[in-house]
Design a protein around this motif. Sequence first.
Motif, PDB file in Angstrom:
ATOM      1  N   LEU A 289     -23.845  92.720 -21.537  1.00  0.00           N
ATOM      2  CA  LEU A 289     -22.415  92.799 -21.777  1.00  0.00           C
ATOM      3  C   LEU A 289     -22.055  94.268 -21.974  1.00  0.00           C
ATOM      4  N   THR A 290     -20.771  94.581 -21.912  1.00  0.00           N
ATOM      5  CA  THR A 290     -20.354  95.937 -22.251  1.00  0.00           C
ATOM      6  C   THR A 290     -20.627  96.151 -23.731  1.00  0.00           C
ATOM      7  N   ALA A 291     -21.482  97.110 -24.043  1.00  0.00           N
ATOM      8  CA  ALA A 291     -21.935  97.327 -25.413  1.00  0.00           C
ATOM      9  C   ALA A 291     -22.413  98.766 -25.523  1.00  0.00           C
ATOM     10  N   SER A 292     -22.818  99.150 -26.719  1.00  0.00           N
ATOM     11  CA  SER A 292     -23.325 100.505 -26.918  1.00  0.00           C
ATOM     12  C   SER A 292     -24.793 100.587 -26.529  1.00  0.00           C
ATOM     13  N   SER A 293     -25.352 101.789 -26.598  1.00  0.00           N
ATOM     14  CA  SER A 293     -26.786 101.968 -26.332  1.00  0.00           C
ATOM     15  C   SER A 293     -27.634 101.150 -27.292  1.00  0.00           C
ATOM     16  N   LEU A 294     -27.156 100.942 -28.515  1.00  0.00           N
ATOM     17  CA  LEU A 294     -27.881 100.078 -29.453  1.00  0.00           C
ATOM     18  C   LEU A 294     -27.984  98.667 -28.901  1.00  0.00           C
ATOM     19  N   GLY A 295     -26.882  98.132 -28.373  1.00  0.00           N
ATOM     20  CA  GLY A 295     -26.898  96.784 -27.828  1.00  0.00           C
ATOM     21  C   GLY A 295     -27.739  96.654 -26.571  1.00  0.00           C
ATOM     22  N   LEU A 296     -27.820  97.719 -25.778  1.00  0.00           N
ATOM     23  CA  LEU A 296     -28.583  97.699 -24.528  1.00  0.00           C
ATOM     24  C   LEU A 296     -30.072  97.957 -24.730  1.00  0.00           C
ATOM     25  N   ALA A 297     -30.443  98.656 -25.793  1.00  0.00           N
ATOM     26  CA  ALA A 297     -31.815  99.142 -25.949  1.00  0.00           C
ATOM     27  C   ALA A 297     -32.885  98.054 -25.871  1.00  0.00           C
ATOM     28  N   PRO A 298     -32.711  96.887 -26.518  1.00  0.00           N
ATOM     29  CA  PRO A 298     -33.787  95.886 -26.419  1.00  0.00           C
ATOM     30  C   PRO A 298     -34.092  95.483 -24.981  1.00  0.00           C
ATOM     31  N   ALA A 299     -33.061  95.333 -24.147  1.00  0.00           N
ATOM     32  CA  ALA A 299     -33.285  94.966 -22.749  1.00  0.00           C
ATOM     33  C   ALA A 299     -33.962  96.092 -21.982  1.00  0.00           C
ATOM     34  N   VAL A 300     -33.634  97.334 -22.315  1.00  0.00           N
ATOM     35  CA  VAL A 300     -34.276  98.460 -21.628  1.00  0.00           C
ATOM     36  C   VAL A 300     -35.783  98.456 -21.873  1.00  0.00           C
ATOM     37  N   HIS A 301     -36.208  98.016 -23.056  1.00  0.00           N
ATOM     38  CA  HIS A 301     -37.639  97.933 -23.339  1.00  0.00           C
ATOM     39  C   HIS A 301     -38.326  96.831 -22.532  1.00  0.00           C
ATOM     40  N   LEU A 302     -37.546  96.000 -21.836  1.00  0.00           N
ATOM     41  CA  LEU A 302     -38.086  94.964 -20.953  1.00  0.00           C
ATOM     42  C   LEU A 302     -37.892  95.297 -19.480  1.00  0.00           C
ATOM     43  N   ALA A 303     -37.281  96.430 -19.172  1.00  0.00           N
ATOM     44  CA  ALA A 303     -36.764  96.671 -17.835  1.00  0.00           C
ATOM     45  C   ALA A 303     -37.837  96.700 -16.759  1.00  0.00           C
ATOM     46  N   ASP A 304     -39.071  96.981 -17.114  1.00  0.00           N
ATOM     47  CA  ASP A 304     -40.130  97.033 -16.102  1.00  0.00           C
ATOM     48  C   ASP A 304     -40.518  95.649 -15.606  1.00  0.00           C
ATOM     49  N   ARG A 305     -40.004  94.604 -16.227  1.00  0.00           N
ATOM     50  CA  ARG A 305     -40.334  93.238 -15.830  1.00  0.00           C
ATOM     51  C   ARG A 305     -39.343  92.661 -14.821  1.00  0.00           C
ATOM     52  N   ALA A 306     -38.277  93.383 -14.498  1.00  0.00           N
ATOM     53  CA  ALA A 306     -37.181  92.829 -13.700  1.00  0.00           C
ATOM     54  C   ALA A 306     -37.150  93.418 -12.294  1.00  0.00           C
ATOM     55  N   ARG A 307     -36.779  92.587 -11.323  1.00  0.00           N
ATOM     56  CA  ARG A 307     -36.519  93.095  -9.970  1.00  0.00           C
ATOM     57  C   ARG A 307     -35.215  93.870  -9.939  1.00  0.00           C
ATOM     58  N   TRP A 308     -34.199  93.341 -10.626  1.00  0.00           N
ATOM     59  CA  TRP A 308     -32.901  94.008 -10.675  1.00  0.00           C
ATOM     60  C   TRP A 308     -32.572  94.326 -12.131  1.00  0.00           C
ATOM     61  N   ALA A 309     -32.093  95.532 -12.386  1.00  0.00           N
ATOM     62  CA  ALA A 309     -31.616  95.903 -13.714  1.00  0.00           C
ATOM     63  C   ALA A 309     -30.135  96.238 -13.618  1.00  0.00           C
ATOM     64  N   ASP A 310     -29.345  95.571 -14.430  1.00  0.00           N
ATOM     65  CA  ASP A 310     -27.905  95.832 -14.501  1.00  0.00           C
ATOM     66  C   ASP A 310     -27.596  96.143 -15.962  1.00  0.00           C
TER      67      ASP A 310
END
Length: 353
Positions: A289-310
């Motif tokens: 969702l539209t959020a701050s870097s705090l809200g996005l950070a947990p997903a970024v720590h998973l980003a290597d597992r995804a084919r697409w990152a949005d």
Amino acid sequence: MKASRRTVRLDLTEPLRISRSTMAARDAVWLTIEHQGVTGHGEAVTSVYYRLDAETLEGLFAAAGTDLARFPDPESALEALRAGELTADGTTPAVTAAVEAALLDLVGKRAGHPVHRLLGAEEPPVAATARTIGITSLPHAAAQARCLAASGFEVIKVKAGAPDPEDDVERVRVVRDAAPRARLLLDPNGAWTTAQAEALLPRFADLGVEAVEQPLAPGDPEALGTLAERSPLPVIADEDAVDLEDVRRLAGRVQGVNVKLAKCGGVHAALRIAELIDGSGTELMLGCLTASSLGLAPAVHLADRARWADLDGHLLLAHDPWAGIGGEDGYVRASGLPGLGVALREVSREDVA
């Protein structure tokens, strides 16, 4: 452990129009958990679609703080949360995700490890993130696409679902012309009928679109799966893929599922979904969702597992109150610092809701 919360206003750089709404700002509620002088942070944001306002989030966080006080340390609280024994029945997934994020941040800081190491990845994940262009005028879409390409973005997501579908086709065409090397994703947010999708998707395939998110209105996963079987583009389920059971019904039938931590319930829930679809032919997209870097950070720590990152929600803000995951050059990066690896910038009084 002690918990506190704070609500702030997040203004967008410009209003973002999608098929069902236009958004210019939203509120974020921050949860801070303190234990023995160390703090962890998590964020949930308001959402009309998910029927979450700031007052509701504040109340749910207050209840979560009472529950957290029962535990001797964040490690035991995190274990209980993952076993479904911390948050009460009826707690929204967005709050569960934010509580988990704060606990992961705190546990990581106490252990001296970044969150991705707690999750089994030694190297900090780096991913090319899509950057969203909303339903807007053709000249503005072209200008945005040129700017994004010049900044290093390799993936551009174009919102669709305008009243006249020809407007969507032309918007994608001008974005393609302005950023000829970019990978294009398309997102109508469930705006089309099956007949419209079947007529439009071949045209978007001819324009070089790589995949389409949720072309049909949510609520009929059978129809979405049937469309995906004959679509010339990979179909990624979003609004029809909220939780593990939704994904179980779609695994192997659609080409992708968009996992947002705020809708599935957090990092642990996302990992369970990733395990479920592994080998099924359905691939993982990590969204936000539209959020701050705090809200996005947990997903970024998973980003290597995804084919697409949005994972561009923080990039849509006029002022991101947190820093630490990058993205301005088209790549989000998990920090190697302990915990989530984000730090709070100064927040003005006017930003506090």
